[in-house]
Design an enzyme around this catalytic site. Structure first.
Site, PDB file in Angstrom:
ATOM      1  N   GLU A 115       0.824  -1.198   0.000  1.00  0.00           N
ATOM      2  CA  GLU A 115       0.000   0.000   0.000  1.00  0.00           C
ATOM      3  C   GLU A 115       0.867   1.260   0.000  1.00  0.00           C
ATOM      4  O   GLU A 115       1.938   1.293   0.599  1.00  0.00           O
ATOM      5  CB  GLU A 115      -0.916  -0.011   1.232  1.00  0.00           C
ATOM      6  CG  GLU A 115      -2.015  -1.050   1.084  1.00  0.00           C
ATOM      7  CD  GLU A 115      -2.848  -1.246   2.351  1.00  0.00           C
ATOM      8  OE1 GLU A 115      -3.917  -1.834   2.233  1.00  0.00           O
ATOM      9  OE2 GLU A 115      -2.441  -0.808   3.425  1.00  0.00           O
ATOM     10  N   CYS A 128       3.559   8.541   1.311  1.00  0.00           N
ATOM     11  CA  CYS A 128       4.072   7.587   2.296  1.00  0.00           C
ATOM     12  C   CYS A 128       4.289   6.254   1.584  1.00  0.00           C
ATOM     13  O   CYS A 128       3.334   5.662   1.079  1.00  0.00           O
ATOM     14  CB  CYS A 128       3.047   7.457   3.422  1.00  0.00           C
ATOM     15  SG  CYS A 128       3.509   6.245   4.664  1.00  0.00           S
ATOM     16  N   CYS A 135       6.784  -6.878   7.872  1.00  0.00           N
ATOM     17  CA  CYS A 135       7.899  -6.370   8.681  1.00  0.00           C
ATOM     18  C   CYS A 135       8.364  -7.511   9.573  1.00  0.00           C
ATOM     19  O   CYS A 135       7.550  -8.293  10.050  1.00  0.00           O
ATOM     20  CB  CYS A 135       7.412  -5.194   9.535  1.00  0.00           C
ATOM     21  SG  CYS A 135       8.742  -4.338  10.415  1.00  0.00           S
ATOM     22  N   CYS A 139       6.289  -4.649  16.648  1.00  0.00           N
ATOM     23  CA  CYS A 139       5.804  -3.594  17.543  1.00  0.00           C
ATOM     24  C   CYS A 139       4.335  -3.872  17.849  1.00  0.00           C
ATOM     25  O   CYS A 139       3.541  -4.107  16.938  1.00  0.00           O
ATOM     26  CB  CYS A 139       5.996  -2.233  16.889  1.00  0.00           C
ATOM     27  SG  CYS A 139       7.719  -1.936  16.447  1.00  0.00           S
ATOM     28  N   CYS A 142       1.300  -1.943  16.155  1.00  0.00           N
ATOM     29  CA  CYS A 142       1.355  -1.718  14.706  1.00  0.00           C
ATOM     30  C   CYS A 142       0.710  -2.864  13.931  1.00  0.00           C
ATOM     31  O   CYS A 142       1.036  -4.025  14.155  1.00  0.00           O
ATOM     32  CB  CYS A 142       2.815  -1.557  14.280  1.00  0.00           C
ATOM     33  SG  CYS A 142       3.037  -1.436  12.497  1.00  0.00           S
ATOM     34  N   CYS A 369      -1.157   5.974   9.473  1.00  0.00           N
ATOM     35  CA  CYS A 369       0.107   5.406   9.901  1.00  0.00           C
ATOM     36  C   CYS A 369      -0.093   4.138  10.718  1.00  0.00           C
ATOM     37  O   CYS A 369      -0.894   4.112  11.643  1.00  0.00           O
ATOM     38  CB  CYS A 369       0.799   6.414  10.806  1.00  0.00           C
ATOM     39  SG  CYS A 369       2.317   6.988  10.136  1.00  0.00           S
TER      40      CYS A 369
HETATM   41  N1  SAH Z   1       9.141   0.682  10.478  1.00  0.00           N
HETATM   42  C1  SAH Z   1       9.372   2.064  10.546  1.00  0.00           C
HETATM   43  C2  SAH Z   1       8.532   2.886   9.595  1.00  0.00           C
HETATM   44  C3  SAH Z   1       7.080   2.507   9.410  1.00  0.00           C
HETATM   45  S1  SAH Z   1       5.934   2.895  10.674  1.00  0.00           S
HETATM   46  C4  SAH Z   1       9.189   2.540  11.962  1.00  0.00           C
HETATM   47  O1  SAH Z   1       8.702   1.791  12.785  1.00  0.00           O
HETATM   48  O2  SAH Z   1       9.578   3.668  12.245  1.00  0.00           O
HETATM   49  C5  SAH Z   1       5.676   4.643  10.643  1.00  0.00           C
HETATM   50  C6  SAH Z   1       5.265   5.215  12.004  1.00  0.00           C
HETATM   51  O3  SAH Z   1       3.932   4.816  12.377  1.00  0.00           O
HETATM   52  C7  SAH Z   1       6.151   4.720  13.138  1.00  0.00           C
HETATM   53  O4  SAH Z   1       6.477   5.761  14.012  1.00  0.00           O
HETATM   54  C8  SAH Z   1       5.270   3.719  13.811  1.00  0.00           C
HETATM   55  O5  SAH Z   1       5.685   3.466  15.117  1.00  0.00           O
HETATM   56  C9  SAH Z   1       3.928   4.371  13.722  1.00  0.00           C
HETATM   57  N2  SAH Z   1       2.798   3.490  13.935  1.00  0.00           N
HETATM   58  C10 SAH Z   1       2.720   2.164  13.742  1.00  0.00           C
HETATM   59  N3  SAH Z   1       1.495   1.711  14.053  1.00  0.00           N
HETATM   60  C11 SAH Z   1       0.762   2.781  14.443  1.00  0.00           C
HETATM   61  C12 SAH Z   1      -0.591   2.958  14.829  1.00  0.00           C
HETATM   62  N4  SAH Z   1      -1.428   1.944  14.856  1.00  0.00           N
HETATM   63  N5  SAH Z   1      -1.002   4.202  15.147  1.00  0.00           N
HETATM   64  C13 SAH Z   1      -0.148   5.247  15.058  1.00  0.00           C
HETATM   65  N6  SAH Z   1       1.125   5.135  14.677  1.00  0.00           N
HETATM   66  C14 SAH Z   1       1.588   3.914  14.367  1.00  0.00           C
HETATM   67 FE1  SF4 Z   2       7.666  -2.726  11.687  1.00  0.00          FE
HETATM   68 FE2  SF4 Z   2       5.405  -1.540  12.438  1.00  0.00          FE
HETATM   69 FE3  SF4 Z   2       7.427  -1.724  14.157  1.00  0.00          FE
HETATM   70 FE4  SF4 Z   2       7.622  -0.068  12.063  1.00  0.00          FE
HETATM   71  S1  SF4 Z   2       6.159   0.114  13.757  1.00  0.00           S
HETATM   72  S2  SF4 Z   2       9.191  -1.510  12.819  1.00  0.00           S
HETATM   73  S3  SF4 Z   2       6.488  -1.245  10.496  1.00  0.00           S
HETATM   74  S4  SF4 Z   2       6.281  -3.443  13.278  1.00  0.00           S
END
Ligand code: SAH
Ligand code: SF4
Length: 393
Positions: A115, A128, A135, A139, A142, A369
Site C-alpha cells: 500500500e 508515504c 515487517c 511492535c 502496529c 500510519c
Molecule cells: N518501520 C518504521 C517505519 C514505518 S511505521 C518505523 O517503525 O519507524 C511509521 C510510524 O507509524 C512509526 O512511528 C510507527 O511506530 C507508527 N505506527 C505504527 N502503528 C501505528 C498505529 N497503529 N497508530 C499510530 N502510529 C503507528
Molecule cells: Fe515494523 Fe510496524 Fe514496528 Fe515499524 S512500527 S518496525 S512497520 S512493526
C-alpha cells in the site's frame, strides 16, 4: 511479552532474483545503469550521457516506452527496447478518503501487494511509501507488525511507488514540455509505510538516491524522511550514504515499556539509540530529528512520561511528533483522549520543542500510519477468523 520472547520473527529474506526476461532499468543506480548499457553495446565514452538522458525520460518525464525517447537515435531506441524494460508496480486499486487522502494498492513481483498513501495538505503533498512487504519486527501497536515479512522490496519497487503515484496525480510534464515549476503535488516522501527501511538498507538507499538526484525525481534530501524503529548500527550509515531527514519511532521513555512496545529496544536500548541519534545531525548536516511518539491511552501518555521524554532528548535538536494511536481491528490499545494528548504536547512545548499533533488522515480507508497491511494477508486472516467463528478453526 516475556523478556526472552524473540524480537523478530524468523523470516526468509529472498534476495533480488536474477532477472528472467529483459532487465528493468527502473531502480538501477547511475553506475548500474551505465554498466548495463555498456554490456549491451553502448560505447563507453557515450555511456555517461546516455544514463543522464535515459534517467530524464524515466524519472522526469514519466516515459515508459523507449520509442518516445526522441533525443536518442531510432536504432538505439530499438536496441534498448530489445534488451530492457521500464517497469513499475501495477496499481490494483485506488481509494480516496473523504479528506482527500489517497490509498493505492499495488502489485509487485511475485503477486504480493503493497500500500502507498498520498496525503494532500495546504501547499504540500506527502507520499508515504513502503520498504518491505510486511515487517520482521513486532511492535505491539502496529498492524503491519502482525504480518509476517514476505520479502524486501527492490529498489525498482521502492522508487516505482513514487512513479505510480505521479502517474495517478498526473504529475509528469506534457511530452515535450519543460518540468513544471509550480508547487509539486508530491513535495515530500516519507518512508513510513510497511516495513523497517533500515533492514532493507541498500535498496532503500539506491531508491532514495534516485528520488534525490537532480536528473531523477529531483526532490531535496530535506524533503525525504526515513522512519526507523531504531536499528542503531545503520543510523550513522544512513547519515553518510543517504543524508535524508531521520524520524525515530520512540514511543516510550523507559526501557521496560519500550521493550514491550518496540521490541527492537531489547537489542538496542534507549541509551544506545540516543547515542546514535546525537551523532546524526552532524553526520548528515540536517537540522533536527523527528521523534515519533504514538499516544496510547494509559500506557505512555502521562505527564511524567512527557517530562521524562524531555529529559532524555536534552541536547538533541528535535521535533516531537505526537501520533494519536490509529486503531485497527483487534488492536490491544486505545487512543489517548484528546485532552491528554494536548496536556502532553504542552509539557513538551514548554520545554522548548515543537510538538505537533499529527492529524489523523484517511482513517475511513484504513490509510493512517501503522494501519497498512497487505490485502492478501488481510483476506487470509479474515478467512481464518470466519472459520474460527464457525467453529472450524
Ligand atoms: N518501520 C518504521 C517505519 C514505518 S511505521 C518505523 O517503525 O519507524 C511509521 C510510524 O507509524 C512509526 O512511528 C510507527 O511506530 C507508527 N505506527 C505504527 N502503528 C501505528 C498505529 N497503529 N497508530 C499510530 N502510529 C503507528
Ligand atoms: Fe515494523 Fe510496524 Fe514496528 Fe515499524 S512500527 S518496525 S512497520 S512493526
Amino acid at each position: 511479552m516475556p523478556a526472552d520472547a524473540p524480537i523478530a520473527r524468523e523470516a526468509v529474506v529472498v534476495p533480488r532474483k536474477p532477472q528472467d526476461g529483459p532487465l528493468n532499468l527502473v531502480g538501477l543506480t547511475r553506475e548500474q545503469l551505465r554498466a548495463a548499457l555498456i554490456a549491451a553495446g553502448t560505447p563507453e565514452d557515450k555511456a555517461k550521457m546516455r544514463v543522464a538522458q535515459i534517467w530524464q525520460w524515466i524519472y522526469q518525464k514519466g516515459v515508459r516506452d523507449f520509442a518516445a525517447m526522441t533525443n536518442l537515435a531510432k536504432s538505439y531506441r530499438a536496441e534498448l527496447a530489445e534488451k530492457f524494460v521500464i517497469e513499475v508496480p501495477e496499481v490494483v486499486s485506488r481509494r480516496i478518503s473523504a479528506d482527500g487522502t489517497r490509498k493505492y494498492l499495488v502489485r509487485v513481483g511475485g503477486g504480493h501487494e503493497v500500500e502507498i498513501v498520498y496525503i494532500p495538505e495546504e501547499g504540500r503533498g506527502t507520499l508515504c511509501i513502503s520498504s518491505q512487504i510486511g515487517c520482521t519486527l513486532t511492535c505491539s501497536f502496529c498492524h503491519t507488525g502482525t504480518q509476517m515479512l514476505v520479502r524486501n522490496l527492490t529498489a525498482a519497487e521502492i522508487v516505482g511507488q513514487v512513479m505510480v503515484a505521479r502517474d495517478d496525480l498526473g504529475e509528469w510534464p506534457e511530452p515535450g514540455r519543460a518540468p513544471k515549476n509550480e508547487t509539486r503535488l508530491i513535495s515530500n516522501v516519507v518512508l513510513m509505510g510497511m516495513g523497517e527501511p533500515l533492514y532493507n538498507f541498500d535498496n532503500v538507499r539506491d531508491a532514495m538516491k534516485i528520488v534525490m538526484d537532480g536528473e531523477g525525481i529531483s526532490l531535496s534530501r530535506r524533503r525525504i524522511t526515513l522512519s526507523t524503529s531504531g536499528v542503531v548500527p545503520e543510523i550513522a550509515r544512513t547519515a553518510r550514504e543517504i543524508g535524508c531527514m531521520l524520524a525515530v519511532s520512540f514511543h516510550a521513555t523507559t526501557d521496560e515499556l519500550r521493550d514491550r512496545l518496540v521490541p527492537i529496544n531489547r537489542k538496542w536500548n534507549i541509551e544506545k539509540l540516543l547515542d546514535a541519534l546525537r551523532q546524526y545531525p552532524k553526520l548528515s548536516n540536517s537540522e533536527r530529528i523527528t521523534f515519533e511518539y504514538v499516544m496510547l491511552k494509559d500506557v505512555n501518555d502521562s505527564d511524567e512520561d512527557a517530562r521524562r521524554l524531555v529529559k532524555l532528548i536534552a541536547g538533541i535538536p528535535a521535533k516531537i511528533n505526537l501520533i494519536p494511536f490509529n486503531e485497527w481491528p483487534g488492536a490491544p490499545y486505545q487512543r489517548s483522549d484528546w485532552e491528554r494528548i494536548e496536556a502532553f504536547a504542552d509539557i513538551i512545548y514548554k520545554a522548548g520543542y515543537a510538538s505537533p499533533i499529527r492529524t489523523p488522515r484517511g482513517e475511513d480507508i484504513m490509510a493512517a500510519c501503522g494501519q497498512l497491511k497487505s490485502a492478501t494477508e488481510r483476506a487470509r486472516k479474515s478467512r481464518r477468523e470466519i472459520e474460527a467463528e464457525a467453529g472450524m478453526g
